[in-house]
Every structure is written in C-alpha cells, then in structure tokens.
Write a protein that holds these residues in place. Sequence first.
Motif, mmCIF file in Angstrom:
data_model
loop_
_atom_site.group_PDB
_atom_site.id
_atom_site.type_symbol
_atom_site.label_atom_id
_atom_site.label_comp_id
_atom_site.label_asym_id
_atom_site.label_seq_id
_atom_site.Cartn_x
_atom_site.Cartn_y
_atom_site.Cartn_z
ATOM 1 N N LYS A 96 0.837 -1.195 0.000
ATOM 2 C CA LYS A 96 0.000 0.000 0.000
ATOM 3 C C LYS A 96 0.877 1.253 0.000
ATOM 4 O O LYS A 96 0.569 2.224 -0.682
ATOM 5 C CB LYS A 96 -0.925 -0.005 1.213
ATOM 6 N N ARG A 97 1.982 1.223 0.736
ATOM 7 C CA ARG A 97 2.907 2.357 0.777
ATOM 8 C C ARG A 97 3.488 2.622 -0.611
ATOM 9 O O ARG A 97 3.504 3.754 -1.084
ATOM 10 C CB ARG A 97 4.028 2.094 1.779
ATOM 11 N N VAL A 98 3.920 1.560 -1.286
ATOM 12 C CA VAL A 98 4.473 1.701 -2.634
ATOM 13 C C VAL A 98 3.407 2.248 -3.571
ATOM 14 O O VAL A 98 3.673 3.160 -4.365
ATOM 15 C CB VAL A 98 5.020 0.354 -3.158
ATOM 16 N N GLN A 99 2.205 1.734 -3.480
ATOM 17 C CA GLN A 99 1.133 2.205 -4.358
ATOM 18 C C GLN A 99 0.815 3.673 -4.105
ATOM 19 O O GLN A 99 0.591 4.429 -5.043
ATOM 20 C CB GLN A 99 -0.130 1.354 -4.194
ATOM 21 N N ARG A 100 0.820 4.119 -2.859
ATOM 22 C CA ARG A 100 0.553 5.528 -2.547
ATOM 23 C C ARG A 100 1.628 6.419 -3.168
ATOM 24 O O ARG A 100 1.320 7.470 -3.715
ATOM 25 C CB ARG A 100 0.498 5.762 -1.036
ATOM 26 N N VAL A 101 2.894 6.006 -3.081
ATOM 27 C CA VAL A 101 3.971 6.807 -3.664
ATOM 28 C C VAL A 101 3.814 6.842 -5.183
ATOM 29 O O VAL A 101 3.969 7.899 -5.809
ATOM 30 C CB VAL A 101 5.357 6.290 -3.242
ATOM 31 N N LYS A 102 3.492 5.709 -5.801
ATOM 32 C CA LYS A 102 3.271 5.679 -7.251
ATOM 33 C C LYS A 102 2.117 6.602 -7.647
ATOM 34 O O LYS A 102 2.207 7.342 -8.631
ATOM 35 C CB LYS A 102 2.960 4.257 -7.723
ATOM 36 N N ASP A 103 1.038 6.553 -6.879
ATOM 37 C CA ASP A 103 -0.127 7.378 -7.186
ATOM 38 C C ASP A 103 0.201 8.868 -7.094
ATOM 39 O O ASP A 103 -0.203 9.653 -7.952
ATOM 40 C CB ASP A 103 -1.289 7.057 -6.243
ATOM 41 N N ILE A 104 0.924 9.245 -6.073
ATOM 42 C CA ILE A 104 1.265 10.659 -5.905
ATOM 43 C C ILE A 104 2.226 11.101 -7.002
ATOM 44 O O ILE A 104 2.108 12.202 -7.535
ATOM 45 C CB ILE A 104 1.798 10.954 -4.484
ATOM 46 N N PHE A 105 3.169 10.239 -7.390
ATOM 47 C CA PHE A 105 4.084 10.565 -8.478
ATOM 48 C C PHE A 105 3.289 10.794 -9.770
ATOM 49 O O PHE A 105 3.511 11.775 -10.489
ATOM 50 C CB PHE A 105 5.118 9.446 -8.661
ATOM 51 N N LYS A 106 2.346 9.906 -10.055
ATOM 52 C CA LYS A 106 1.525 10.040 -11.261
ATOM 53 C C LYS A 106 0.699 11.324 -11.227
ATOM 54 O O LYS A 106 0.495 11.962 -12.259
ATOM 55 C CB LYS A 106 0.611 8.831 -11.426
ATOM 56 N N ARG A 107 0.220 11.705 -10.054
ATOM 57 C CA ARG A 107 -0.564 12.926 -9.919
ATOM 58 C C ARG A 107 0.272 14.154 -10.289
ATOM 59 O O ARG A 107 -0.225 15.101 -10.885
ATOM 60 C CB ARG A 107 -1.084 13.067 -8.492
ATOM 61 N N TYR A 108 1.540 14.147 -9.942
ATOM 62 C CA TYR A 108 2.415 15.281 -10.231
ATOM 63 C C TYR A 108 2.947 15.244 -11.664
ATOM 64 O O TYR A 108 3.401 16.258 -12.174
ATOM 65 C CB TYR A 108 3.583 15.331 -9.246
ATOM 66 N N ASP A 109 2.902 14.088 -12.297
ATOM 67 C CA ASP A 109 3.339 13.926 -13.694
ATOM 68 C C ASP A 109 2.167 14.310 -14.594
ATOM 69 O O ASP A 109 1.458 13.463 -15.122
ATOM 70 C CB ASP A 109 3.775 12.478 -13.918
ATOM 71 N N HIS A 110 1.938 15.603 -14.761
ATOM 72 C CA HIS A 110 0.753 16.108 -15.446
ATOM 73 C C HIS A 110 0.606 15.620 -16.882
ATOM 74 O O HIS A 110 -0.511 15.376 -17.334
ATOM 75 C CB HIS A 110 0.735 17.635 -15.416
ATOM 76 N N ASP A 111 1.696 15.474 -17.612
ATOM 77 C CA ASP A 111 1.587 15.054 -19.011
ATOM 78 C C ASP A 111 1.638 13.536 -19.193
ATOM 79 O O ASP A 111 1.505 13.029 -20.303
ATOM 80 C CB ASP A 111 2.626 15.742 -19.899
ATOM 81 N N GLY A 112 1.825 12.798 -18.091
ATOM 82 C CA GLY A 112 1.774 11.341 -18.144
ATOM 83 C C GLY A 112 2.936 10.668 -18.850
ATOM 84 O O GLY A 112 2.826 9.516 -19.257
#
Length: 123
Positions: free
Chosen positions: A33-49
């Motif tokens: 869950k910790r890894v997934q939260r970090v991945k999710d937050i990284f994706k949120r900041y990566d605006h252009d994907g």
Amino acid sequence: QGPSEEGVKATPPRALEASGGGMAASARPSADKRVQRVKDIFKRYDHDGDGFISCAELQAVLKALGNFRDHEIGAVFSSIDTNGDGKLQFAEFVDWLVSDQIAGPDARARVVLAPSTDDGLAG
C-alpha cells in the motif's frame, strides 16, 4: 539507479511511515500500500503522463500547494534530479522521500509532496 519496489517496501521512509509512533505494527499500512501511494502521488504530479516529473510540473505543484519561490523550486528539483537529466524519475523521487539528509526548502517540499491521506501514512 534508484531503489526497486522491494527496496521501497523494505525501507519504510520517515515521510511515509505510519503516524502515531506507538501504533501496533499490525495497524500499519502494508508495504504494498505504501508503494502504491507513492506511485499514485508521483503520477498525480506527472501532469503530461510521460513517466517523469519535469521542472515545470514540480513548479506548478509547489506553487499551488506551498509558498515556494522559483529559486527554491530550482534547488529542490536539482536535489531530486540526482542523475542530472532534467527530469525526475520515480526512483529519484523515492530516494529523495526516504532521505534523512533533507533540510530547508527540501524539507518543506517533502511535507507538501509526500503522500498524506487517511490510510495511516504521514505526509
């Protein structure tokens, strides 16, 4: 090269550890869950994907969520971008989040950027 997902799971970052120091280990969120939260937050900041966080993307986030000056954002970006390629990779982001050598604008930025929800992870 940054840590693998296993490395993230094995090294609970202070910025992402379960809050409430005395909390029983069984009440802490799982490493997955910790890894997934970090991945999710990284994706949120990566605006252009594109799989990276650009300086412009980091600037947009830090200006929206915190009171950061351009030179502070540049310093934070440089400290995260350890390979100097001008873009933040997931592994660099994780390394920065788990670092215990953070002070000044980096410390403020980590408070703003680290995952923080009701899942028990501190931010």
